[in-house]
Design a protein around this motif. Structure first.
Motif, PDB file in Angstrom:
ATOM      1  N   GLU A 142      39.599  22.558  22.876  1.00 19.37           N
ATOM      2  CA  GLU A 142      38.134  22.550  22.804  1.00 19.37           C
ATOM      3  C   GLU A 142      37.605  23.682  21.925  1.00 19.37           C
ATOM      4  N   SER A 164      32.508  19.680  37.652  1.00 15.89           N
ATOM      5  CA  SER A 164      32.367  21.025  37.080  1.00 15.89           C
ATOM      6  C   SER A 164      31.022  21.134  36.357  1.00 15.89           C
ATOM      7  N   VAL A 165      31.039  21.053  35.031  1.00 11.50           N
ATOM      8  CA  VAL A 165      29.822  21.344  34.264  1.00 11.50           C
ATOM      9  C   VAL A 165      28.673  20.360  34.503  1.00 11.50           C
ATOM     10  N   MET A 166      29.000  19.159  34.965  1.00 11.46           N
ATOM     11  CA  MET A 166      27.938  18.150  35.170  1.00 11.46           C
ATOM     12  C   MET A 166      27.797  17.792  36.654  1.00 11.46           C
ATOM     13  N   ASP A 180      27.131  22.006  21.804  1.00 13.17           N
ATOM     14  CA  ASP A 180      26.754  21.084  22.877  1.00 13.17           C
ATOM     15  C   ASP A 180      25.386  20.458  22.609  1.00 13.17           C
ATOM     16  N   GLU A 186      35.631  13.725  35.223  1.00 15.15           N
ATOM     17  CA  GLU A 186      35.932  14.986  35.898  1.00 15.15           C
ATOM     18  C   GLU A 186      34.857  16.031  35.640  1.00 15.15           C
ATOM     19  N   ASN A 187      34.047  15.852  34.567  1.00 12.89           N
ATOM     20  CA  ASN A 187      32.942  16.799  34.338  1.00 12.89           C
ATOM     21  C   ASN A 187      31.970  16.820  35.519  1.00 12.89           C
ATOM     22  N   ALA A 226      32.989  10.919  27.636  1.00 15.57           N
ATOM     23  CA  ALA A 226      32.895  12.062  28.570  1.00 15.57           C
ATOM     24  C   ALA A 226      33.846  11.863  29.750  1.00 15.57           C
TER      25      ALA A 226
END
Ligand SMILES: NC(=O)c1ccc[n+]([C@@H]2O[C@H](COP(=O)([O-])OP(=O)(O)OC[C@H]3O[C@@H](n4cnc5c(N)ncnc54)[C@H](OP(=O)(O)O)[C@@H]3O)[C@@H](O)[C@H]2O)c1
Length: 296
Positions: free
Chosen positions: A82, A159-161, A248, A155-156, A152
């Protein structure tokens, strides 16, 4: 050096999310797996070794180490680390290019590259255009190549979402207009689909497939989590300014143009019929509602 093929599949990124899922799926098929790792002593690398995965120590900036690690393999899966800042995008291209060149040097019969959805063209998203550049390099390399283009990761949502629980209600906030669908895929299914392509039990039409297991708007995603939790749910669309970096921001700006990128879930399901939609992923992962962050 022996050039006799061994049936081994090499994986770059095996200690990470998607590469780890590819290893899981390959091992489930009893395939021989070689992980290209920068630190064979790391806990994650050692965990792979304990499951029978061969470790090949590599450095992304050492072409000889990469070509040696790819010698005699039947297939090679790679992703690129990333990039979170503009300066890291060049490094991403360098790593991807070096991996392709090493595969050429080693004469790898089939390479599967997981880029990102939309990487068939330039989009103005720096860490997607980097993957487009690597795809182009791979396409021109003469190698037999399959591009898998992940949407996407579901798994987001852990965490971030992640949705929150506020006053007894599930709340999801994303910087995406509420009428725009978000494409998504579970990491498990990236592994299953890549393994099928690497082991030759499936082919991607035209040598490329967008990895998508579901496509839902923010309110639909919130409702899926609410249904699972047995709670009311709501979605709030946020401005792009909440995002921490320009990469982003560019990416979510691109997400909002969903109509430019129609999905073909049928192609994915023809490769892996059990590909999870979001509701199935929520159940399969045993997701539970988060702890209250506000109110009772
Ligand atoms: N998250 C999403 O929703 C999403 C969607 C589509 C595409 N993508 C793309 O997916 C990629 C990230 O995949 P991921 O989440 O599976 O990654 P990850 O879990 O962060 O794992 C990164 C892997 O790359 C290895 N690595 C990193 N830098 C390296 C280096 N210099 N040399 C050798 N190995 C190195 C890591 O090894 P170590 O164990 O040594 O650190 C690890 O195995 C990004 O390119 C991202 O743009 C993400």
């Amino acid at each position: 050096m022996s050039t006799q093929r061994t049936g081994t599949i090499a994986v770059f990124g095996a200690t990470g999310q998607q590469g780890g899922a590819v290893v899981d799926a390959l091992l489930d098929h009893k395939a021989r797996v070689r992980a290209l790792v920068r630190n064979p002593q790391s806990d994650r690398a050692q965990a792979l070794a304990s499951r029978g995965v061969e470790l090949a120590a590599i450095r992304a900036d050492d072409p000889a180490s990469l070509a040696a690690a790819l010698a005699t393999v039947e297939g090679f899966y790679f992703m690129t680390p990333e990039a979170n800042r503009l300066e890291e995008v060049e490094a991403e291209i360098r790593i991807g290019t070096a991996l392709v060149d090493a595969a050429v040097e080693a004469g790898v019969p089939h390479v599967v590259f997981n880029s990102v959805f939309g990487a068939d063209r330039e989009s103005g998203v720096p860490h997607h255009d980097s993957k487009h550049a690597i795809e182009e390099h791979l396409r021109k390399s003469g190698l037999r190549a399959t591009m898998v283009r992940a949407t996407a990761f579901m798994e987001n949502f852990t965490s971030v979402m992640a949705p929150s629980l506020e006053r007894g209600e599930i709340v999801l906030r994303l910087p995406l207009p509420e009428d725009v669908p978000l494409k998504m895929i579970s990491v498990r299914d990236i592994g299953l689909i890549a393994a099928a392509l690497l082991l030759g039990t499936a082919e991607a039409p035209g040598g490329a497939v967008e990895l998508v297991g579901d496509e839902l708007t923010g309110p639909q995603i919130a409702a899926a989590f609410g249904t699972c939790a047995g709670l009311a749910a709501r979605y709030e669309s946020l401005p792009l300014s909440v995002l921490p970096n320009d990469l982003d921001k560019a990416m979510f700006r691109q997400f909002a143009k969903a109509e430019e990128n129609p999905s073909d879930l049928a192609v994915v399901r023809s490769i892996e019929p059990a590909t999870l939609d979001l509701a199935e992923w929520i159940r399969a992962t045993g997701w539970t509602a988060p702890t209250n962050v506000a109110g009772s």
